[in-house]
Scaffold this motif. Sequence first.
Motif, PDB file in Angstrom:
ATOM      1  N   GLY A  80       0.776  -1.226   0.000  1.00  0.00           N
ATOM      2  CA  GLY A  80       0.000   0.000   0.000  1.00  0.00           C
ATOM      3  C   GLY A  80       0.809   1.277   0.000  1.00  0.00           C
ATOM      4  O   GLY A  80       0.249   2.368  -0.141  1.00  0.00           O
ATOM      5  N   GLN A  81       2.136   1.180   0.173  1.00  0.00           N
ATOM      6  CA  GLN A  81       2.978   2.368   0.173  1.00  0.00           C
ATOM      7  C   GLN A  81       3.054   2.980  -1.238  1.00  0.00           C
ATOM      8  O   GLN A  81       3.059   2.265  -2.240  1.00  0.00           O
ATOM      9  CB  GLN A  81       4.386   2.019   0.649  1.00  0.00           C
ATOM     10  N   LEU A  82       3.135   4.318  -1.288  1.00  0.00           N
ATOM     11  CA  LEU A  82       3.219   5.036  -2.556  1.00  0.00           C
ATOM     12  C   LEU A  82       4.598   5.653  -2.720  1.00  0.00           C
ATOM     13  O   LEU A  82       5.205   6.109  -1.754  1.00  0.00           O
ATOM     14  CB  LEU A  82       2.157   6.135  -2.623  1.00  0.00           C
ATOM     15  N   SER A  83       5.071   5.688  -3.953  1.00  0.00           N
ATOM     16  CA  SER A  83       6.336   6.340  -4.274  1.00  0.00           C
ATOM     17  C   SER A  83       6.188   7.072  -5.594  1.00  0.00           C
ATOM     18  O   SER A  83       5.367   6.706  -6.432  1.00  0.00           O
ATOM     19  CB  SER A  83       7.472   5.311  -4.359  1.00  0.00           C
ATOM     20  N   ILE A  84       6.988   8.130  -5.776  1.00  0.00           N
ATOM     21  CA  ILE A  84       6.907   8.935  -7.005  1.00  0.00           C
ATOM     22  C   ILE A  84       7.682   8.254  -8.129  1.00  0.00           C
ATOM     23  O   ILE A  84       8.870   7.956  -7.998  1.00  0.00           O
ATOM     24  CB  ILE A  84       7.457  10.355  -6.764  1.00  0.00           C
ATOM     25  N   GLU A  85       6.964   8.009  -9.209  1.00  0.00           N
ATOM     26  CA  GLU A  85       7.589   7.426 -10.403  1.00  0.00           C
ATOM     27  C   GLU A  85       8.050   8.526 -11.360  1.00  0.00           C
ATOM     28  O   GLU A  85       9.168   8.516 -11.860  1.00  0.00           O
ATOM     29  CB  GLU A  85       6.583   6.504 -11.098  1.00  0.00           C
ATOM     30  N   LYS A  86       7.176   9.510 -11.627  1.00  0.00           N
ATOM     31  CA  LYS A  86       7.498  10.629 -12.512  1.00  0.00           C
ATOM     32  C   LYS A  86       6.751  11.867 -12.027  1.00  0.00           C
ATOM     33  O   LYS A  86       5.719  11.759 -11.354  1.00  0.00           O
ATOM     34  CB  LYS A  86       7.114  10.339 -13.970  1.00  0.00           C
ATOM     35  N   LYS A  87       7.261  13.017 -12.425  1.00  0.00           N
ATOM     36  CA  LYS A  87       6.640  14.279 -12.056  1.00  0.00           C
ATOM     37  C   LYS A  87       6.720  15.235 -13.239  1.00  0.00           C
ATOM     38  O   LYS A  87       7.785  15.430 -13.819  1.00  0.00           O
ATOM     39  CB  LYS A  87       7.348  14.888 -10.841  1.00  0.00           C
ATOM     40  N   PHE A  88       5.576  15.826 -13.609  1.00  0.00           N
ATOM     41  CA  PHE A  88       5.511  16.771 -14.721  1.00  0.00           C
ATOM     42  C   PHE A  88       4.983  18.095 -14.179  1.00  0.00           C
ATOM     43  O   PHE A  88       3.798  18.213 -13.847  1.00  0.00           O
ATOM     44  CB  PHE A  88       4.602  16.241 -15.832  1.00  0.00           C
ATOM     45  N   GLU A  89       5.835  19.073 -14.086  1.00  0.00           N
ATOM     46  CA  GLU A  89       5.474  20.347 -13.464  1.00  0.00           C
ATOM     47  C   GLU A  89       4.998  21.375 -14.480  1.00  0.00           C
ATOM     48  O   GLU A  89       5.508  21.433 -15.608  1.00  0.00           O
ATOM     49  CB  GLU A  89       6.677  20.919 -12.712  1.00  0.00           C
ATOM     50  N   GLY A  90       4.030  22.196 -14.071  1.00  0.00           N
ATOM     51  CA  GLY A  90       3.582  23.321 -14.875  1.00  0.00           C
ATOM     52  C   GLY A  90       3.095  22.953 -16.258  1.00  0.00           C
ATOM     53  O   GLY A  90       3.478  23.575 -17.250  1.00  0.00           O
ATOM     54  N   ILE A  91       2.230  21.937 -16.355  1.00  0.00           N
ATOM     55  CA  ILE A  91       1.829  21.472 -17.682  1.00  0.00           C
ATOM     56  C   ILE A  91       0.340  21.665 -17.974  1.00  0.00           C
ATOM     57  O   ILE A  91      -0.092  21.433 -19.102  1.00  0.00           O
ATOM     58  CB  ILE A  91       2.182  19.984 -17.880  1.00  0.00           C
ATOM     59  N   CYS A  92      -0.458  22.050 -16.994  1.00  0.00           N
ATOM     60  CA  CYS A  92      -1.900  22.182 -17.228  1.00  0.00           C
ATOM     61  C   CYS A  92      -2.477  23.130 -16.188  1.00  0.00           C
ATOM     62  O   CYS A  92      -1.737  23.720 -15.386  1.00  0.00           O
ATOM     63  CB  CYS A  92      -2.592  20.818 -17.163  1.00  0.00           C
ATOM     64  N   GLY A  93      -3.807  23.281 -16.207  1.00  0.00           N
ATOM     65  CA  GLY A  93      -4.469  24.067 -15.178  1.00  0.00           C
ATOM     66  C   GLY A  93      -4.889  23.172 -14.032  1.00  0.00           C
ATOM     67  O   GLY A  93      -4.128  22.302 -13.603  1.00  0.00           O
TER      68      GLY A  93
END
Length: 499
Positions: A474-487
């Motif tokens: 059940g633990q979550l980890s960040i795979e990818k991050k896309f900043e400033g791409i939409c509203g």
Amino acid sequence: MRINCLDDFAVSMVICVLMSLSSCASDEGNYSYKELNTLSITGVEQSYEIEQFSTLEINPIISGSLSFESENYDYVWFLHLVNDLTNSAPDTLSKMKNLKAEIGNSPSGNYELVFQVKDRSTGLFTQTTSNLTIVNSFSKGLAILSSNDGMSDVTFINSLNKVIDNVYSAVNGRSLGKNPIGIFHAGRNANCHQQLIISTEDSCVVVNGTDFSYEMNFNDMFYFPSKPGILEAFCHGTYGRYEHCIVDGKVFKRNSYIWEGEPTVPMFATYLPCDNAGRVAPVSFYNDNIAAIFYDKINKRFVYDNYYGLSPLAKGFENEYFNPTNLNMDLIWGDNLLSEDGLSYIRMVMKDDGGKVYVLYGMKQTKYDYDTSSRWYYIVPSGKLQLTSDAMQATCYAMSSVDVNFLYYATGNTIVGISILTGNIISKMTLEGGNIDRMEFDPNDPSRMYVGVSDGSCKPKSGTVYYLNMATNGQLSIEKKFEGICGKTVDFQVNYGNR
């Protein structure tokens, strides 16, 4: 005598030929020949592959058998679709020697790329051809419907993690409507035309599932002309043969298979009236092959598609947890999770008249009587858990078939995971970028969660999208991050594209 006559004739012919040759030999010549400047083009590959909306750059090297002065020549780059049955005109990319052109509106497919060099003084030209494959940027990836200053648009992250902003506007040269509602995949069946439906408060459009080009207004997909309404949800079974859409609380149905001689886009031909003037919530409990089940928000009960309308589930399966045919609660969120062993789990977050919020869970099942040829659809309640005050204020919820007993909810910028069996917290994650607006699990990869975060301004580029990975505990980890791409993210849709 006859032979002598023939011999005399042959001799005469030989003399004539010799005289003719003698005449040619004595011609001193009055012709002036000018050697042509033969061009050679190098630096152009035999084939290219490029993604739609990318820039194609080619710098050819041109040489002449005599010389080459670039200012004495005209240049043109153009492409045309291979095996084009529409006889459309070639698309001119550039009239410069060096090519630098954005491949924008040309749909994905195989093309012939032609580079032509023409001598201005003689009109003679030399050309070279290449095979050009335009790869569709949208054939597989994540579509993100967001609100930008109250207007709707789609951002697409393809399977190569390339981000394309304002997809609908860029492809079609016009805007979507105001206040986005949802984006849905239609025609998931491989035998059906692949489409995406984008719903807003003042419009609903159908676009091609492979290039986002506009195809029709959603109301044109009905066999009988439909009064314009708001598309709230779209659902289908595992194989995608039957599809249902919810418009203003009403359910319509189509068979998405395409048979020979039928239209390439099947119509919604069946309206399923709900017993007792019911209206269904914009939530689907149908991603298996058991039954299309919906929640009647007026009569507060579950109903199913009985082929002719929406009828209540079979009675007699209520217990101390809840009664599927008479819940007396409002549905906040729900899902139907199909496990690897084929079991279908119903999970929902509901609020009672006193304002308390619960997680209700059970099993979706069917029973068939061969003697009477009768079938019953029902839900067997398994449990009920009252949520804590912070979970009651959650902005969104999500569950995965990796473990159907883990519920995730978001408050502010934090995602909390709990066990619905015990209520214990199993994970907690805080994300940067603002508050969490939306989160969903990938239907094809149940261990991946998509999360939309924004600063609340609804301004373009104010949103961030995370790909999270869910472990078996059940633990979550960040795979990818896309900043400033939409509203502000309103909805996600995984696009299957060409299948």
